[in-house]
Write an enzyme that holds these catalytic residues in place. Sequence first.
Site, PDB file in Angstrom:
ATOM      1  N   GLN A 117      -6.274  55.438 -49.923  1.00  0.00           N
ATOM      2  CA  GLN A 117      -4.994  55.877 -48.969  1.00  0.00           C
ATOM      3  C   GLN A 117      -5.435  55.396 -48.077  1.00  0.00           C
ATOM      4  O   GLN A 117      -7.079  56.364 -47.212  1.00  0.00           O
ATOM      5  CB  GLN A 117      -4.888  57.915 -49.610  1.00  0.00           C
ATOM      6  CG  GLN A 117      -4.039  58.102 -48.556  1.00  0.00           C
ATOM      7  CD  GLN A 117      -4.192  59.930 -48.417  1.00  0.00           C
ATOM      8  OE1 GLN A 117      -4.782  60.081 -48.923  1.00  0.00           O
ATOM      9  NE2 GLN A 117      -3.043  60.315 -48.308  1.00  0.00           N
ATOM     10  N   SER A 120      -5.430  59.212 -42.642  1.00  0.00           N
ATOM     11  CA  SER A 120      -5.792  60.088 -41.651  1.00  0.00           C
ATOM     12  C   SER A 120      -7.235  58.808 -40.864  1.00  0.00           C
ATOM     13  O   SER A 120      -8.124  57.748 -40.803  1.00  0.00           O
ATOM     14  CB  SER A 120      -7.302  61.118 -42.295  1.00  0.00           C
ATOM     15  OG  SER A 120      -7.182  61.785 -43.020  1.00  0.00           O
ATOM     16  N   SER A 152     -11.013  58.121 -49.399  1.00  0.00           N
ATOM     17  CA  SER A 152     -12.147  58.138 -50.504  1.00  0.00           C
ATOM     18  C   SER A 152     -11.451  56.808 -51.652  1.00  0.00           C
ATOM     19  O   SER A 152     -11.082  56.266 -51.601  1.00  0.00           O
ATOM     20  CB  SER A 152     -11.352  58.830 -52.310  1.00  0.00           C
ATOM     21  OG  SER A 152     -11.880  60.411 -50.849  1.00  0.00           O
ATOM     22  N   GLU A 235      -0.526  64.960 -53.768  1.00  0.00           N
ATOM     23  CA  GLU A 235      -1.671  65.035 -53.645  1.00  0.00           C
ATOM     24  C   GLU A 235      -1.982  65.932 -53.594  1.00  0.00           C
ATOM     25  O   GLU A 235      -3.241  66.744 -54.457  1.00  0.00           O
ATOM     26  CB  GLU A 235      -2.087  64.399 -51.982  1.00  0.00           C
ATOM     27  CG  GLU A 235      -2.980  64.421 -51.963  1.00  0.00           C
ATOM     28  CD  GLU A 235      -4.020  63.792 -50.965  1.00  0.00           C
ATOM     29  OE1 GLU A 235      -5.016  63.197 -50.462  1.00  0.00           O
ATOM     30  OE2 GLU A 235      -2.942  64.533 -50.250  1.00  0.00           O
ATOM     31  N   GLU A 368      -6.824  74.725 -43.232  1.00  0.00           N
ATOM     32  CA  GLU A 368      -5.815  75.853 -42.420  1.00  0.00           C
ATOM     33  C   GLU A 368      -4.843  74.775 -42.425  1.00  0.00           C
ATOM     34  O   GLU A 368      -3.364  75.846 -41.738  1.00  0.00           O
ATOM     35  CB  GLU A 368      -7.159  75.433 -40.900  1.00  0.00           C
ATOM     36  CG  GLU A 368      -8.169  76.067 -41.045  1.00  0.00           C
ATOM     37  CD  GLU A 368      -9.032  75.759 -41.560  1.00  0.00           C
ATOM     38  OE1 GLU A 368     -10.368  76.256 -41.605  1.00  0.00           O
ATOM     39  OE2 GLU A 368      -8.291  74.522 -42.292  1.00  0.00           O
TER      40      GLU A 368
END
Length: 398
Positions: A117, A120, A152, A235, A368
């Site tokens: 993926q 980010s 990952s 996910e 968060e």
Amino acid sequence: MATTPPDAAELRRRTRAFLELYPPAVTERLAFLRARFDAGLAWVHYPAGLGGLGAPRSLQAVVDAELEAADAPAGNGPNVNGIGLGMAAPTILAYGTEEQKKRFLKPLWTGEEIWCQLFSEPGAGSDLAGLATRAVRDGDTWIVDGQKVWTSSAHQADFAILIARTDPEVPKHQGITYFLCDMHDPGVEVRPLRQITGEAEFNEVFLTGVRIPDIHRLGAIGDGWRVAQTTLNNERVAIGGARIPREGGMLGIVANAWRAHPDQRTPDLHQRLLALWVEAEALRLSGVRLRQQLAVGQPGPEGSAMKLGMARMHQELSGLEVELMAEEGLAYDDWTQRRPQSVDFLGRRAGYRYLRAKGNSIEGGTSEILLNIIAERVLGLPAEPRTDKDTAWKDLPR
């Protein structure tokens, strides 16, 4: 004419007939898995021709039980291709063209193609919509430049789900497009990121002039944020919604440590174990409810609560396990500096679990951010002020 989806009895009959045609003892593993996909017994809730039969998702257990009893080859599991199975496949099913579904779903399920993926970035983690990786159209292809991080399995991946900015002139959520990227293409560079465990299951990925054909675009141009939400919802379910028996998973390991170390038992540790047992059981039952919801539709924001709870439980339980094992729990001999082919969290030693669990509250969405999602989309609380939502991405401070 529409056909009636098979019930449990019909699925059991089909599975047994399949096993007669492809006896596990004499059928090569990959041939067996390919045939299982073609027979619709891979994902029974997927459409016919795409690994399924249009049956209710809950009936997959019927097929799996018959295959397990026959000692059939296991499919490519989530510890090897979790991103492909849990994220890429449902997104391709929801937004892919018929050609994309036929091209990608079968080798993904059989494990012939591993996925990662590319979401980010160093400057766009929790604020994923602020991503800066650019994709510029050049005829029938897109030229992609940028950097992704915390990826990952990128070191063993064949394909990636990728989001990139295709229009900097509009607000950040609107100018993103979703692509399927070949990780073997020129311009894709994967570098390891060493973790606290000593391993490098994560990576940073540099994209320099990578050409992605437009036929590998998933969804409409500029609609990548909406497509990505399907990926992210799946996910969080994949990470936190696994089917776990009572006193199973990490809780079972800690309970066994309690029984094996009577000399370490104290009233305080006993109370902690009891409290965590109750929380783990509540989380397990919430997972049952979540899977019931999944059986009748796509995952929603409720999956964020499961992932949030799983992260907290793993961290609390792994800490308790180390305390119960005293100096034995502090031993850590896994400084192997290796590139793991899969993540076996439960199969490793206590020291590894304690260290690796720290990442659970970051990967798949930080705790968060998940708290915000639960507050706004599940509980209906007022949203946090977002002063940049109507500002063009190019005008945002960076």
